[in-house]
Design an enzyme around this catalytic site. Structure first.
Site, PDB file in Angstrom:
ATOM      1  N   TRP A 106       0.880  -1.185   0.000  1.00 56.71           N
ATOM      2  CA  TRP A 106       0.000   0.000   0.000  1.00 56.71           C
ATOM      3  C   TRP A 106       0.911   1.227   0.000  1.00 56.71           C
ATOM      4  CZ3 TRP A 106      -1.815   2.624   4.955  1.00 56.71           C
ATOM      5  CH2 TRP A 106      -2.774   3.593   4.690  1.00 56.71           C
ATOM      6  N   LYS A 125     -12.974  -0.810   6.058  1.00 51.14           N
ATOM      7  CA  LYS A 125     -13.516  -1.684   4.996  1.00 51.14           C
ATOM      8  C   LYS A 125     -14.518  -2.678   5.556  1.00 51.14           C
ATOM      9  CE  LYS A 125      -9.808   0.059   3.283  1.00 51.14           C
ATOM     10  NZ  LYS A 125      -9.294   0.597   2.074  1.00 51.14           N
ATOM     11  N   ASP A 131      -0.350  -5.282   9.548  1.00 46.98           N
ATOM     12  CA  ASP A 131      -1.368  -4.317   9.163  1.00 46.98           C
ATOM     13  C   ASP A 131      -2.580  -5.128   8.717  1.00 46.98           C
ATOM     14  OD1 ASP A 131      -2.945  -2.301   8.276  1.00 46.98           O
ATOM     15  OD2 ASP A 131      -1.593  -1.579   6.704  1.00 46.98           O
TER      16      ASP A 131
HETATM   17  N1  KET Z   1      -3.557  -0.550   5.405  1.00 49.33           N
HETATM   18  C1  KET Z   1      -3.770  -0.989   4.158  1.00 49.33           C
HETATM   19  C2  KET Z   1      -3.031  -2.166   3.670  1.00 49.33           C
HETATM   20  C3  KET Z   1      -4.703  -0.301   3.358  1.00 49.33           C
HETATM   21  O1  KET Z   1      -4.916  -0.746   2.132  1.00 49.33           O
HETATM   22  C4  KET Z   1      -5.381   0.824   3.845  1.00 49.33           C
HETATM   23  C5  KET Z   1      -6.300   1.584   2.988  1.00 49.33           C
HETATM   24  C6  KET Z   1      -5.121   1.196   5.175  1.00 49.33           C
HETATM   25  C7  KET Z   1      -4.198   0.487   5.928  1.00 49.33           C
HETATM   26  C8  KET Z   1      -5.753   2.365   5.848  1.00 49.33           C
HETATM   27  O2  KET Z   1      -7.075   2.500   5.806  1.00 49.33           O
HETATM   28  P1  KET Z   1      -7.805   3.421   6.899  1.00 49.33           P
HETATM   29  O3  KET Z   1      -8.905   4.055   6.128  1.00 49.33           O
HETATM   30  O4  KET Z   1      -6.832   4.402   7.442  1.00 49.33           O
HETATM   31  O5  KET Z   1      -8.277   2.471   7.945  1.00 49.33           O
HETATM   32  N2  KET Z   1      -6.301   1.490   1.707  1.00 49.33           N
HETATM   33  C9  KET Z   1      -7.226   2.108   0.759  1.00 49.33           C
HETATM   34  C10 KET Z   1      -7.567   3.524   1.005  1.00 49.33           C
HETATM   35  C11 KET Z   1      -6.400   4.460   1.133  1.00 49.33           C
HETATM   36  O6  KET Z   1      -5.476   4.424   0.337  1.00 49.33           O
HETATM   37  O7  KET Z   1      -6.446   5.251   2.095  1.00 49.33           O
HETATM   38  C12 KET Z   1      -6.685   1.841  -0.650  1.00 49.33           C
HETATM   39  O8  KET Z   1      -5.609   1.247  -0.807  1.00 49.33           O
HETATM   40  O9  KET Z   1      -7.374   2.211  -1.609  1.00 49.33           O
END
Ligand code: KET
Length: 429
Positions: free
Chosen positions: A159, A276, A240
């Site tokens: 990511w 998610k 993560d």
């Molecule tokens: N870790 C991973 C691996 C991840 O894909 C995301 C979010 C997050 C943490 C953080 O999400 P949060 O909303 O802070 O709980 N990924 C998606 C959104 C983004 O980039 O913020 C994405 O990859 O599209």
């Protein structure tokens, strides 16, 4: 320039030379003139571009956000019910610096298991965090503060924000191999080599399940080997876990990697996100936990995590935490949640099959088997940045330039259009 600015220029300000003395004069003529626009975020920048496109045909398979089969954002029924139960009943006072105790307790059960001995023995230092991003960042800051000479090993690819998070925490980054572009699967042998070759006692970032962006996870057997090697090398695993439930449809099964490491006696760190799997994206609900040697150490670690949070955001937001604890603390709502997670995961699997079938029907000369082999929210398609640019420019299809398709944005309505466009840009490659 405003009057106040002119006043400062004439007098000079404390700590800075007055007008006329070289480079300071330039910066004071315009305080922020040297600030260049930041590079667009590779993921959230895609959403901005999508929103700016007036085409009625446009499709957003960029950000990892679940959509229903009409392409609309989803609020889970269990969340709606939890909100009804919460509404009008509670005050809006600050949470403690470490967040909601009830939400943390429920989060730990999800990650470590309902009957975890570590929870009973109070060995886990945990705080509510600003979703998964905030949990990773708190950990990175903690790592820098208490192990200032340590580094973090990050999988390639990962990511994109992982790199920003540890960079801004000033933790040097190393990488380890993870994915093989030819097989479109795990490069297990290289991954194990990199684990073996890292200095003893290194920090490793691992995706607990549904690896982003590749959709490729180690098998249970491979996780056992990884855990064993971590033991030999005395590495620290930081998980993560942003997609618990999205890999298999069952959050309990998706915690398997973590459970294997726990069985093997590792101390671990874990970032959890409800963005998610509960669809709480904008509520910023998450949890950071660190398994310690004993209760005393856990108390100390938690107090330090709180101290890192205090000058940054003081304490976390209350609403999302209440939604989470209301759902997970009530057996009826929890089972509704589990059903809804499963149905989100199933819809995505259905779309994987549909996308692959459509591409095959079009007579694509390429193999699209990986679309259905990969798991979780994303398909790492293998398309090049140039092919992605063509999808965007010619077909109004928005996705990250690394070729990642958010399968959560694919619907019965757009899958045919998407397949056709992918076929057009890949058929001659
Ligand atoms: N870790 C991973 C691996 C991840 O894909 C995301 C979010 C997050 C943490 C953080 O999400 P949060 O909303 O802070 O709980 N990924 C998606 C959104 C983004 O980039 O913020 C994405 O990859 O599209």
């Amino acid at each position: 320039m405003a009057a106040i600015g002119r006043g400062i220029l004439r007098r000079g300000i404390v700590g800075l030379p007055a007008v006329g003395s070289g480079s300071a004069a330039r910066s004071m003529a315009s305080w922020f003139g040297h600030v260049e626009p930041a590079a667009k975020d590779p993921i959230l920048g895609v959403t901005e571009a999508f929103l700016a496109d007036p085409s009625p045909e446009k499709v957003n398979v960029g950000v990892g956000a679940y959509r229903d089969d009409n392409g609309k954002p989803v609020v889970l029924e269990c969340v709606r019910e939890a909100e009804r139960r919460i509404a009008g009943r509670l005050n809006m006072e600050y949470l403690p610096m470490g967040g909601s105790i009830k939400m943390i307790e429920e989060s730990l059960k999800l990650a470590y298991g309902d009957d975890s001995e570590f929870i009973k023995d109070k060995r886990i230092a945990a705080v509510q965090a600003l979703s998964g991003t905030g949990a990773c960042r708190l950990f990175a800051d903690f790592q820098k503060r208490f192990l200032p000479d340590s580094q973090i090993y990050i999988p390639i690819p990962t990511w994109s924000n992982h790199h920003n998070i540890w960079r801004d925490a000033n933790v040097p980054q190393r990488t380890f191999r993870y994915y093989h572009p030819d097989t479109k699967g795990l490069d297990f042998a290289s991954m194990m080599d990199d684990i073996k070759n890292a200095p003893n006692g290194s920090f490793f970032l691992l995706h607990a399940c549904a690896h982003n962006p590749t959709g490729v996870d180690p098998s249970e057997e491979q996780w056992r080997e990884i855990s064993y090697q971590f033991k030999v090398k005395k590495h620290f695993p930081f998980f993560d876990m942003a997609y618990q439930g999205f890999a298999s449809g069952d959050p309990e099964k998706d915690a398997k990697a973590i459970r294997i490491f726990l069985e093997d006696g590792h101390q671990i760190g874990c970032a959890q996100s409800y963005a998610k799997n509960m669809g709480l994206y904008g509520q910023r609900a998450g949890c950071l936990s660190i398994l310690c040697e004993d209760e005393l150490q856990a108390v100390a670690v938690k107090s330090q995590l709180q101290q890192i949070a205090r000058p940054m955001y003081s304490n976390p937001p209350v609403h999302g935490a209440l939604v989470v604890s209301t759902i997970l603390g009530d057996p009826e709502l929890k089972s509704l949640w589990l059903k809804e997670v499963k149905s989100m995961a199933d819809r995505i699997i259905g779309m994987r099959n549909a996308l692959r079938e459509n591409l095959e029907k079009l007579g694509s000369p390429l193999s699209w088997e990986h679309i259905t082999n990969q798991i979780g929210m994303f398909c790492y398609s293998g398309m090049t940045p140039e092919q992605v640019d063509r999808l965007t420019n010619e077909f109004h299809i928005y996705m990250t330039r690394n070729g990642r398709i958010s399968m959560a944005g694919v619907t019965t309505g757009n899958v045919g259009y998407l397949a056709n466009a992918i076929h057009e840009v890949t058929k001659s490659s």
